[in-house]
Scaffold this motif. Structure first.
Motif, PDB file in Angstrom:
ATOM      1  N   ASN A 140       3.026  10.938  -8.028  1.00  0.00           N
ATOM      2  CA  ASN A 140       3.952  10.804  -7.031  1.00  0.00           C
ATOM      3  C   ASN A 140       3.069  10.137  -5.700  1.00  0.00           C
ATOM      4  O   ASN A 140       3.876   9.410  -5.139  1.00  0.00           O
ATOM      5  N   SER A 141       1.907  10.733  -5.522  1.00  0.00           N
ATOM      6  CA  SER A 141       1.033  10.311  -4.223  1.00  0.00           C
ATOM      7  C   SER A 141       0.934   8.862  -4.653  1.00  0.00           C
ATOM      8  O   SER A 141       1.158   7.889  -3.548  1.00  0.00           O
ATOM      9  N   GLY A 142       0.356   8.350  -5.760  1.00  0.00           N
ATOM     10  CA  GLY A 142       0.202   7.016  -6.016  1.00  0.00           C
ATOM     11  C   GLY A 142       1.593   5.901  -5.813  1.00  0.00           C
ATOM     12  O   GLY A 142       1.507   5.079  -5.134  1.00  0.00           O
ATOM     13  N   LEU A 143       2.595   6.767  -6.288  1.00  0.00           N
ATOM     14  CA  LEU A 143       3.890   5.937  -5.914  1.00  0.00           C
ATOM     15  C   LEU A 143       4.184   5.748  -4.623  1.00  0.00           C
ATOM     16  O   LEU A 143       4.363   4.524  -4.018  1.00  0.00           O
ATOM     17  N   GLN A 144       4.046   6.763  -3.885  1.00  0.00           N
ATOM     18  CA  GLN A 144       4.201   6.519  -2.211  1.00  0.00           C
ATOM     19  C   GLN A 144       3.361   5.704  -1.546  1.00  0.00           C
ATOM     20  O   GLN A 144       3.814   4.732  -0.828  1.00  0.00           O
ATOM     21  N   VAL A 145       2.069   5.663  -1.916  1.00  0.00           N
ATOM     22  CA  VAL A 145       1.385   4.678  -1.479  1.00  0.00           C
ATOM     23  C   VAL A 145       1.691   3.387  -1.732  1.00  0.00           C
ATOM     24  O   VAL A 145       1.789   2.410  -1.009  1.00  0.00           O
ATOM     25  N   ALA A 146       1.946   3.038  -2.970  1.00  0.00           N
ATOM     26  CA  ALA A 146       2.248   1.693  -3.516  1.00  0.00           C
ATOM     27  C   ALA A 146       3.376   1.329  -3.028  1.00  0.00           C
ATOM     28  O   ALA A 146       3.723   0.253  -2.363  1.00  0.00           O
ATOM     29  N   LEU A 147       4.420   2.269  -3.018  1.00  0.00           N
ATOM     30  CA  LEU A 147       5.833   1.711  -2.499  1.00  0.00           C
ATOM     31  C   LEU A 147       5.814   1.372  -1.153  1.00  0.00           C
ATOM     32  O   LEU A 147       6.484   0.600  -0.438  1.00  0.00           O
ATOM     33  N   ARG A 148       5.218   2.262  -0.466  1.00  0.00           N
ATOM     34  CA  ARG A 148       5.143   2.479   1.093  1.00  0.00           C
ATOM     35  C   ARG A 148       4.458   0.970   1.556  1.00  0.00           C
ATOM     36  O   ARG A 148       4.763   0.034   2.348  1.00  0.00           O
ATOM     37  N   ALA A 149       3.402   0.481   0.957  1.00  0.00           N
ATOM     38  CA  ALA A 149       2.749  -0.837   0.968  1.00  0.00           C
ATOM     39  C   ALA A 149       3.716  -1.869   0.733  1.00  0.00           C
ATOM     40  O   ALA A 149       3.556  -2.799   1.536  1.00  0.00           O
ATOM     41  N   GLY A 150       4.266  -1.690  -0.507  1.00  0.00           N
ATOM     42  CA  GLY A 150       5.342  -2.859  -0.673  1.00  0.00           C
ATOM     43  C   GLY A 150       6.393  -2.897   0.488  1.00  0.00           C
ATOM     44  O   GLY A 150       6.741  -3.808   0.765  1.00  0.00           O
ATOM     45  N   ALA A 151       6.613  -1.527   0.971  1.00  0.00           N
ATOM     46  CA  ALA A 151       7.822  -1.701   1.937  1.00  0.00           C
ATOM     47  C   ALA A 151       7.370  -2.447   3.305  1.00  0.00           C
ATOM     48  O   ALA A 151       8.093  -3.205   3.622  1.00  0.00           O
ATOM     49  N   VAL A 152       6.077  -2.537   3.662  1.00  0.00           N
ATOM     50  CA  VAL A 152       5.564  -3.239   4.696  1.00  0.00           C
ATOM     51  C   VAL A 152       5.982  -4.511   4.380  1.00  0.00           C
ATOM     52  O   VAL A 152       6.536  -5.572   5.307  1.00  0.00           O
ATOM     53  N   MET A 153       5.839  -5.134   3.226  1.00  0.00           N
ATOM     54  CA  MET A 153       5.804  -6.691   3.129  1.00  0.00           C
ATOM     55  C   MET A 153       7.591  -6.809   3.192  1.00  0.00           C
ATOM     56  O   MET A 153       8.088  -7.691   3.350  1.00  0.00           O
ATOM     57  N   GLY A 154       8.396  -5.902   2.537  1.00  0.00           N
ATOM     58  CA  GLY A 154       9.750  -6.173   2.578  1.00  0.00           C
ATOM     59  C   GLY A 154      10.164  -5.975   3.930  1.00  0.00           C
ATOM     60  O   GLY A 154      11.221  -6.946   4.421  1.00  0.00           O
ATOM     61  N   LEU A 155       9.757  -5.249   4.893  1.00  0.00           N
ATOM     62  CA  LEU A 155      10.464  -5.020   6.307  1.00  0.00           C
ATOM     63  C   LEU A 155       9.701  -6.159   7.273  1.00  0.00           C
ATOM     64  O   LEU A 155      10.507  -6.866   7.841  1.00  0.00           O
ATOM     65  N   VAL A 156       8.741  -6.796   6.858  1.00  0.00           N
ATOM     66  CA  VAL A 156       8.198  -7.776   7.442  1.00  0.00           C
ATOM     67  C   VAL A 156       9.010  -9.011   7.342  1.00  0.00           C
ATOM     68  O   VAL A 156       9.147  -9.881   8.064  1.00  0.00           O
ATOM     69  N   VAL A 157       9.366  -9.271   5.975  1.00  0.00           N
ATOM     70  CA  VAL A 157      10.066 -10.306   5.700  1.00  0.00           C
ATOM     71  C   VAL A 157      11.312 -10.506   6.391  1.00  0.00           C
ATOM     72  O   VAL A 157      11.746 -11.384   7.074  1.00  0.00           O
TER      73      VAL A 157
END
Lengths: 772, 772
Positions: A140-157
């Motif tokens: 779950n920790s791995g998921l959180q880090v990866a997804l939140r990092a992906g979310a940066v991309m999504g939200l920036v776009v």
């Protein structure tokens, strides 16, 4: 100086009866800022985490440097292209063939897109080691880090896109009239058609940037991937991401430049393009309908409502996306199915949220046909979901098509390839069917029978609705390569096998959600392109009035004011019928362009990969001790080869996309352009789906064998499947996704160069000029 | 009974002022009979030659039996389909949704096409051993036997096609009115539009037969080929056509059923279709122009001139083809370059002959725009030649593209596949460009600006001109598989190595000429399809009048007699614009259908090949002594597998081609059908060229390696190239060529089912009905 001032004011005149923006419009810029705020928040949270041990940091640093080095070189090449186009646009402006604000709008579209790519990749490359480290704690920790990092991309776009659109609108609607107070009454009291037309050129900037990012990134990543796989896996029999493979760092860099930066620019363009096209159509529909739509209000006031509708939907989508990102959290020791459920919950929340909440919002906004428009939103969501599910069916090894490929791989690589191509070609049927159904529903529900433009506005709204939750879907998309890189980092750093297993699981979960994301991307491309066809004719209308000074045209013996020409009048005037040879020529050329363009990008990958294969073979041969681990391969040389190849190869295909519409427009006129765009759209859609799904299916057929079917890893079937996967790589990650952008970029180029095309016999083209 | 009589006479009434057929028209049936006479002559000459020794006879007999067994089973399946369609047409006729002569015209089209396949294959299977035996004397004798046998096919096709067309015309124009003397004035004094419309349904018979022949034959041949290659060449390392390979007889049978019978039916359909479509357009153009074209003559008289034009061109082509066949003779011990020159001389003679002699013929015929129409003939020839040369460039290993694939094969099979796909996709650019140029030239030169139909007649004439020398080009096409089979026979009979070398040379020479033949086939398909789009609307006109009894329609508020409606009026009435969602839906579905259809045919090959691979592996495993030559493999079992697979697999894709246009027509109406046909045309053209050329290039890249480049036979590069060749097999011999027919069959189906479609709101479709 005064000329420019004059021109600017001409273009921004709002007439006497200035109308206030609807209150709900302000949700747009607010949501954009909120999105950027959460992007920063997620980025900071991610950066606070540990990158793990020295080896992990070293590898992450190498990938980061390679990725950034690539990006800065790519941006330099693209900047040059932008400068050249900017100068061309300036010259066209001075020749009165181009609106003088277009060059600047074009630049900002490209700039914001580039920023998205930059931030997205910076985040992703910083996240991979951290995700690996977190995964060593638990899944779950791995998921959180990866997804939140992906979310940066999504939200920036979504943040940058919506910010750019709303700021430009404010500037054009309110800013310029204040700065340049002389008023020139050019389009009666309603400046919105001009404003939305100018803003479409902002879309061309985004599309141009996106094409370079997709093509360049796609070439980079697949050259590295193919090179690494062919020599490493097939010849030297070492596993994926093995540090002994000289191309492994380049491969990991590739995931970032292709799947993160490339995809970000791609979806930035889709997102912005759908909002811009829809706005333009809404304004045009209102303009022709007059104030019948909402008695007592001016066309300007009603137009503002229709401009606000896509912005409100996008704002709502941003809020829901952020909530969805927070929804994705499970117990520390979650199982894989729990993880999938968790991600699906996010997706469902955002989709259902849009479906439910857009109804009251559209009602409060006061759209006359709010209920119909809401149905369009639902239609768009439905199209996206069905395409996503269909993609999953054709590319996941839980289903028959991919398993059939694996079974054919057991016979030979040739039959696996034939089967994979067949799966890809077959897989277009459902997407085409739902796109057609989606178009019909939204067109007719929105009122296309009485007002063709309103029908197309409905189609546009469907694509906006589909993309509204991009903040979340893109997060789940970008999360995939981050998890992938985390796995690479874990492998190369020699972490515990369990860590690699966890990152593989994360990666696998990402594949499912990514399939749905792809469905949204390609479905919205089709709907937006259809809307852009009409937006193109709206642009022609403005060009005729503004640049050519033509007030009325003789349409079938009747003199009609250009401002009041219906779409049908345009069709009549330009003889746009399926039996006009210029239209058919355009259709032929449009279809052929999609194939030719794909050939160029595929070949570029092939050439680049060959260079990589030779380099990897050379290193294995010349650097003694690589395979027993006693010597370190020369990673940097492989990174350099991919970078150089991508730079060299991305230019030609991109130029094709820019030049073809201009040449077709000049020779065949507007009927030719419309044929070209329609031909490229329908042919490119089928081709893109074919390539994306064939590639995905080969990839997963290989994975299916790797989990132990048909002899498992190292079997003949596995070798055959690896060949399929390798052929599929440029399909699914270079040529296929680039086609989406090609289709829209050609439309955008047509819009922006409309002034030049109209200079030839009012846009009838050179052939017509010569014959009449 | 009386009803039928009445109906027949209604349909064949020639009005009061019966006009005599132009004298030149009679060249048509005469040339047809001459062609059939020479076909018999060549057949007899060939049969007088010796079949060689007992082993040769045995093998020839085995191939012959396999081929004939296949053909009779295919014809049984097809006959069933024809019976079903015939009944459907009869029912539609009684429901007044179909012209009552259509079912019969449909049958003869299919029947004559089947006869061509039968005679062509009978000749080819009798010729192979004789060609091998002749080649054991010298190269030239082998050439003569193979080419003359191919000429039987070529002449049978053009002879039967022209005979069927001219006989039907005689029957409809003069026969029925005599048999059924009551006159019903339905189309004023001019029965030609009715006659040409009915005759188009003859085209649907030919197209249906062609599709089954191409798809069934394509599946058969490639299942056998892929099976033989994969196990024999790659796994067991035995050479091509080795008698130890159990699939080798099936492979040789496949050459006959696919490349001879399939191709014959394909080109029969192209040839007949182009003449029929052009006639229909000529009549329609005259009908609308009235007697302005040639003052003092009636529309009927002028119309007869335009019907005669394509027939005269075809008759001239037949004479030139026979001369060209006689031209191909060289010294007994000719070198290969002399052989190529000899074949090229034949091709040049026939092409230049058409170019030069058609001018005086068209002048003597008395066409008002004879010079313009002559330019169209030249344009058609030019398009065919350029596509042929482009095909040669992309697929011959004398040039860079194919060599690049060989070079990539040296890296890996995956890069060779990527490069081959890229070559295929790129290779569509030149054909599309020349087709577009050819369309523009012939359309405008023929007078498309003033009379759209006359412009399209010019496009049709271009395709007729291109195909006029089919008698010869098809001879050179069919000659290839005969030489190939001769080689197989020589190999299996253990003849001297020199014989096999000679047949290989003959085969190689055939590849060059076949490339040009393919260019003519695909180029004419594009031009004919464009002409058929307009012919479809002409059919709608007749359906409205004849079947629906509608005399005039309200087009944009104006009541216009259907007989006088221009194409533009049709476009207006049916709202056929590129922004009509039904048109776009049609375009989307048309493009998707070409991909879906290709998927079905490719997968059929993959499946059938897998069955063959398993069988061959089984025989190697279970029948001891095959590989050392002490035991004979079970050839018949492999023949049976291919036959059964082809029967099973050919039905579904063929039904798609028949069902899709009907369903689209009913739902989306005529705008949907026009979109469908245009979408299938432009997308299918690019896809077909891609597949054909990628397949050809892979094939020749393999041959290039086999002559000693990149390590020669048995090298890693060679193995990689064999995989490419295997993937290319269904591309170039199944899916690619079937697409040509698919495009035209869908148009023919639309034409024939026009009555049903018009039953829904005058052809506006179900959706329109529901909304209005």
């Amino acid at each position: 100086m005064e000329r420019i001032t004059t021109a600017l004011t001409v273009l921004t005149n709002t007439g006497a009866d200035r109308a206030a923006l609807p209150l709900l419009w302000w949700l747009g810029p607010i949501a954009a800022i909120v999105a950027l705020f959460f992007a920063i928040l997620f980025y900071k949270q991610m950066m606070r985490r540990s990158e793990g041990n020295e080896q992990m940091k070293f590898i992450a640093q190498a990938v980061r440097e390679g990725a950034m080095a690539y990006l800065s070189r790519q941006y330099r090449v693209v900047a040059l292209v932008f400068v050249v186009l900017f100068v061309i646009f300036l010259v066209l402006s001075f020749l009165k063939l181009q609106n003088p604000i277009v060059p600047f709008a074009f630049l900002t579209g490209g700039l914001f897109s580039a920023l998205c790519g930059y931030f997205g990749m910076k985040t992703a490359t910083n996240a991979s080691a951290r995700a690996a480290h977190a995964a060593s704690k638990n899944l779950n920790s791995g998921l959180q880090v990866a997804l939140r990092a992906g979310a940066v991309m999504g939200l920036v776009v979504v943040g940058f896109a919506l910010l750019d659109i709303t700021l430009w609108f404010l500037l054009l609607y309110a800013g310029f009239p204040i700065l340049f107070p002389q008023h020139f009454i050019s389009l009666a009291a309603n400046p919105l058609p001009q404003i939305t037309a100018i803003m479409l050129s902002f879309g061309m900037g985004a599309s141009t940037q996106a094409l370079f990012a997709r093509v360049g990134g796609g070439i980079y990543t697949k050259a590295a991937d193919v090179g690494a796989d062919l020599v490493g896996k097939v010849e030297a029999n070492i596993p994926e991401d093995d540090p002994r493979n000289p191309a492994t760092i380049a491969d990991n860099v590739g995931d970032n430049v292709g799947d993160v930066a490339g995809m970000g620019a791609d979806l930035y363009e889709s997102y912005a393009g759908s909002i811009l096209a829809t706005s333009a159509l809404g304004v045009a529909a209102v303009n022709l309908a007059g104030n019948n739509l909402l008695p007592g209000k001016s066309a300007l006031q009603i137009g503002l409502l229709y401009i606000t509708a896509p912005i409100v939907l996008s704002a709502l989508g941003i809020v829901l996306s952020i909530l969805a990102i927070y929804m994705v959290r499970t117990k520390d020791e979650a199982s894989q199915s729990e993880l999938i459920n968790s991600l699906s919950r996010g997706l469902n929340l955002s989709s259902i949220g849009i479906a439910v909440l857009s109804l009251p919002l559209l009602y409060v906004l006061g759209l006359p046909n709010w209920f119909a428009i809401w149905i369009c939103v639902l239609a768009g969501l439905g199209v996206g979901l069905v395409i996503g599910k269909s993609t999953e069916y054709y590319t996941s090894h839980a289903f028959q098509p991919t398993r059939n490929i694996a079974e054919q791989a057991d016979t030979s690589s040739a039959t696996a390839l034939i089967e994979g191509l067949a799966v890809g070609m077959e897989s277009g049927a459902i997407p085409v069917a739902v796109v057609v159904i989606g178009i019909m529903i939204s067109y007719y529900v929105a009122g296309g029978v009485d007002n063709l433009l309103m029908g197309l506005f409905g189609v546009g709204i469907a694509s906006v609705g589909m993309l509204s939750t991009l903040g979340f879907t893109l997060a789940t998309d970008a999360y995939g390569p981050i998890a992938d890189n985390a796995g690479g980092n874990a492998e190369m750093s020699g972490l515990d096998r369990q860590v690699r297993q966890r990152t593989d699981e994360l990666d696998a979960v990402g594949n499912t959600t990514a399939a749905i994301g792809k469905g949204f991307a390609i479905g919205s491309a089709a709907l937006t392109s259809m809307a852009l066809l009409a937006a193109y004719l709206e642009e022609i209308r403005l060009v005729l009035i503004e640049l050519r000074g033509i007030d009325s045209l003789l349409v079938r013996g009747e003199l009609i004011p250009v401002m009041q020409m219906t779409m049908q009048n345009f069709m009549d005037f330009y003889h746009v019928s399926l039996l006009n040879p210029s239209v058919l020529a355009g259709l032929f050329i449009g279809a052929a362009t999609t194939f030719f363009f794909s050939a160029m990008t595929m070949r570029a990958v092939g050439r680049a990969a060959t260079g990589m294969v030779e380099e990897v073979r050379r290193q294995f041969r010349e650097i003694k001790g690589i395979l027993d681990g006693s010597a370190r391969p020369d990673y940097a040389r492989c990174v350099e080869i991919s970078t150089a190849a991508a730079q060299r190869e991305m230019l030609a295909p991109s130029l094709v996309a820019i030049i073809v519409p201009v040449v077709v427009g000049v020779i065949f006129g507007i009927p030719g352009v419309l044929g070209l765009l329609a031909g490229a759209l329908v042919s490119g859609f089928s081709l893109a789906v074919t390539m994306a799904n064939a590639g995905g299916a080969w990839d997963n057929a290989k994975k299916y064998i790797e989990v132990g079917e048909f002899g498992g890893k190292g079997s003949a079937a596995h070798k055959a499947a690896v060949i399929g996967d390798t052929v599929g790589d440029p399909f699914k990650d270079t040529a296929g996704p680039s086609l989406n952008i090609l289709i829209k970029l050609m439309t955008m180029v047509s819009v922006v160069f409309a002034g030049l095309v109209v200079a030839f016999s009012q846009g009838q083209g050179l052939i017509y000029m010569l014959l009449h």
